[in-house]
Enzyme design. Structure first.
Site, PDB file in Angstrom:
ATOM      1  CG  ASN A   1       0.880  -3.141   6.978  1.00 21.18           C
ATOM      2  OD1 ASN A   1       1.835  -3.065   7.742  1.00 21.18           O
ATOM      3  ND2 ASN A   1       0.888  -3.914   5.905  1.00 21.18           N
TER       4      ASN A   1
ATOM      5  CB  CYS B   1      -3.094 -13.781  -0.323  1.00 18.83           C
ATOM      6  SG  CYS B   1      -3.865 -15.366  -0.526  1.00 18.83           S
TER       7      CYS B   1
ATOM      8  CD  GLN C   1      -2.715   0.762   6.984  1.00 18.77           C
ATOM      9  OE1 GLN C   1      -3.858   1.092   7.322  1.00 18.77           O
ATOM     10  NE2 GLN C   1      -2.461   0.258   5.792  1.00 18.77           N
TER      11      GLN C   1
ATOM     12  CG  HIS D   1      -4.141   4.953  -1.198  1.00 19.50           C
ATOM     13  ND1 HIS D   1      -4.424   3.614  -1.202  1.00 19.50           N
ATOM     14  CD2 HIS D   1      -2.817   5.051  -1.035  1.00 19.50           C
ATOM     15  CE1 HIS D   1      -3.290   2.922  -1.048  1.00 19.50           C
ATOM     16  NE2 HIS D   1      -2.306   3.776  -0.939  1.00 19.50           N
TER      17      HIS D   1
ATOM     18  N   GLY E   1       2.634   6.866   0.331  1.00 22.68           N
ATOM     19  CA  GLY E   1       3.338   6.314   1.483  1.00 22.68           C
ATOM     20  C   GLY E   1       4.726   5.792   1.155  1.00 22.68           C
ATOM     21  CB  THR E   2       5.948   3.487  -1.478  1.00 23.97           C
ATOM     22  OG1 THR E   2       4.955   2.507  -1.143  1.00 23.97           O
ATOM     23  CG2 THR E   2       7.238   2.789  -1.838  1.00 23.97           C
TER      24      THR E   2
END
Ligand code: PLP
Length: 402
Positions: free
Chosen positions: A162, A339, A190, A212, A70-71
């Site tokens: 996402n 996080c 997504q 993925h 994706g990136t």
């Protein structure tokens, strides 16, 4: 019982994807650009996968450019469109006074935000952001005023968010882009593979996806490029029709092709995504009933989110503490980028959506997949309730209300 509800971070690979990747490494490990027979065997795996991926999104195989995920797909779409725009612009006017404009949103994935921020800081683009409506949905009607004809290189908007699963009005955005002759890239990471997609009717020029996120291997993805859309390569080389250089990741691509074929079949029966949505709604109802102060972040009307995603705020609690408490009880979920980086800062995406800091601090993303079961959802509800109860007893006032 262990329960994995972090499928927006990554999904469990399907057995057929694992087998296709393994088979490619054992039986088709030659270079797919080689003329000899083993090379052609590897090429066959790549082209079969291209057909499967194209079928998943209703595209023609030659419109698919394989990348490392994706990136990189996002990087290729944005930089590739920018360079293509600069080439046509400099032909028309040799020294434009102002940089090209890219229009995007504040709630994109960090792969988009960090790239656009860097380009903007270096003065290579002027970044304009489309405002958001209630629930963090893009306000398409604000787009026309942001477009400057001739200077706008790209409109870049995610298909689905996402963190909350919010679905954006891509039809309307695409229609505006068509009218104003501006290319439109959608980050479909997504969406693709978990909801039906048909680029023949969808209004994009470029669409990014990542294996993925739909039960394929990591390190494989691609960009769909509409026939006639202008896109310059970022990595130069002869592969992928000159659009992305580098020897193809044959096992990753083969695994992605197998996952795409399986997801095409899975999506053909609307009962499958409907089952996931029903489980997601059951999870939400179960948590909200037993933790009355909890709040769902993002839009909640039917059909406004992708079927597998729920983002729930637990006011006055810290998401990191919640995640640790969940993990101790076998439940895997996530809080988004804040996080995962070890920071106690709330998600900038949730803040940009106008979610109060108190809610964003204690936000947890639960993301389901085709493997999620009813028993897992019931177990997850019990785990969440037990963890919240314990944390409320032990740290009722540690989190300042901002
Ligand atoms: N775009 C969105 C919306 C995502 O959710 C992600 C990953 O979470 C990416 C892009 C990056 O994809 P990848 O992990 O394949 O690089």
């Amino acid at each position: 019982m262990t329960v994995y509800l972090d499928s927006n971070a990554t999904t469990q690979p399907l057995p057929e994807a694992i087998e296709a990747a393994r088979e490619a490494m054992t039986s088709a490990w030659a270079n797919p650009s080689s003329i000899h027979r083993p090379g052609q065997e590897a090429r066959r795996r790549v082209e079969l996968a291209r057909q499967s991926v194209a079928r998943l999104i209703g595209a023609r195989p030659r419109e698919i450019v394989f990348t490392s995920g994706g990136t990189e797909s996002i990087d290729l779409a944005i930089r590739g469109a920018l360079t293509a725009h600069a080439l046509t612009r400099s032909a028309a006017s040799p020294a434009p006074a102002k940089p090209p404009i890219i229009i995007s949103t504040a709630i994109e994935h960090s792969a988009v935000r960090t790239l656009l921020d860097a380009l903007s800081k270096r003065g290579e683009i002027e970044l304009r952001l489309i405002p958001l409506l209630e629930g963090g949905v893009v306000d398409a009607e604000a787009l026309p005023a942001l477009i400057e004809d001739g200077r706008t290189a790209l409109v870049n908007v995610q298909w689905a968010n996402n963190e909350t699963g919010a679905i954006h009005p891509i039809e309307r955005i695409g229609a505006i882009c068509r009218e104003r002759r501006v290319p439109f890239h959608a980050d479909g990471v997504q969406w693709v593979g978990k909801a039906p997609a048909d680029v023949k009717t969808a209004p994009f020029d470029l669409l990014s996806f990542s294996a993925h996120k739909f039960h394929g291997p990591k390190g494989a993805g691609g960009v769909w490029v509409r026939h006639g859309a202008r896109l310059s390569p970022v990595i130069n080389g002869s592969q992928e029709n000159g659009r992305r250089g580098g020897t193809e990741n044959v096992p990753g691509i083969a695994g992605m092709g197998a996952a795409a074929a399986a997801q095409t079949e899975w999506l053909a029966d609307p009962a499958n995504p409907a089952r996931i949505e029903a489980l997601r709604d059951r999870l939400e109802r179960g948590i909200l009933k037993r933790v009355p102060e909890a709040v769902v972040n993002g839009p909640t009307s039917p059909g406004s989110r992708v079927c597998n995603t729920s983002n729930i705020a637990f006011p006055r609690l810290e998401s990191e503490a919640l995640l640790i408490a969940f993990s101790e009880r076998g439940l895997s979920a996530s809080a988004g980028p804040a996080c995962s980086s070890g920071s106690l800062d709330p998600s900038p995406v949730l803040l940009a959506m106008g979610i109060p800091a108190e809610h964003a601090h204690g936000a947890i993303r639960f993301s389901l997949s085709r493997f999620t079961t009813e028993q897992e959802i019931e177990s997850a509800i019990d785990t969440v309730v037990a963890a919240v109860d314990r944390l409320k007893k032990s740290m009722p006032t540690t989190q300042p209300v901002a």
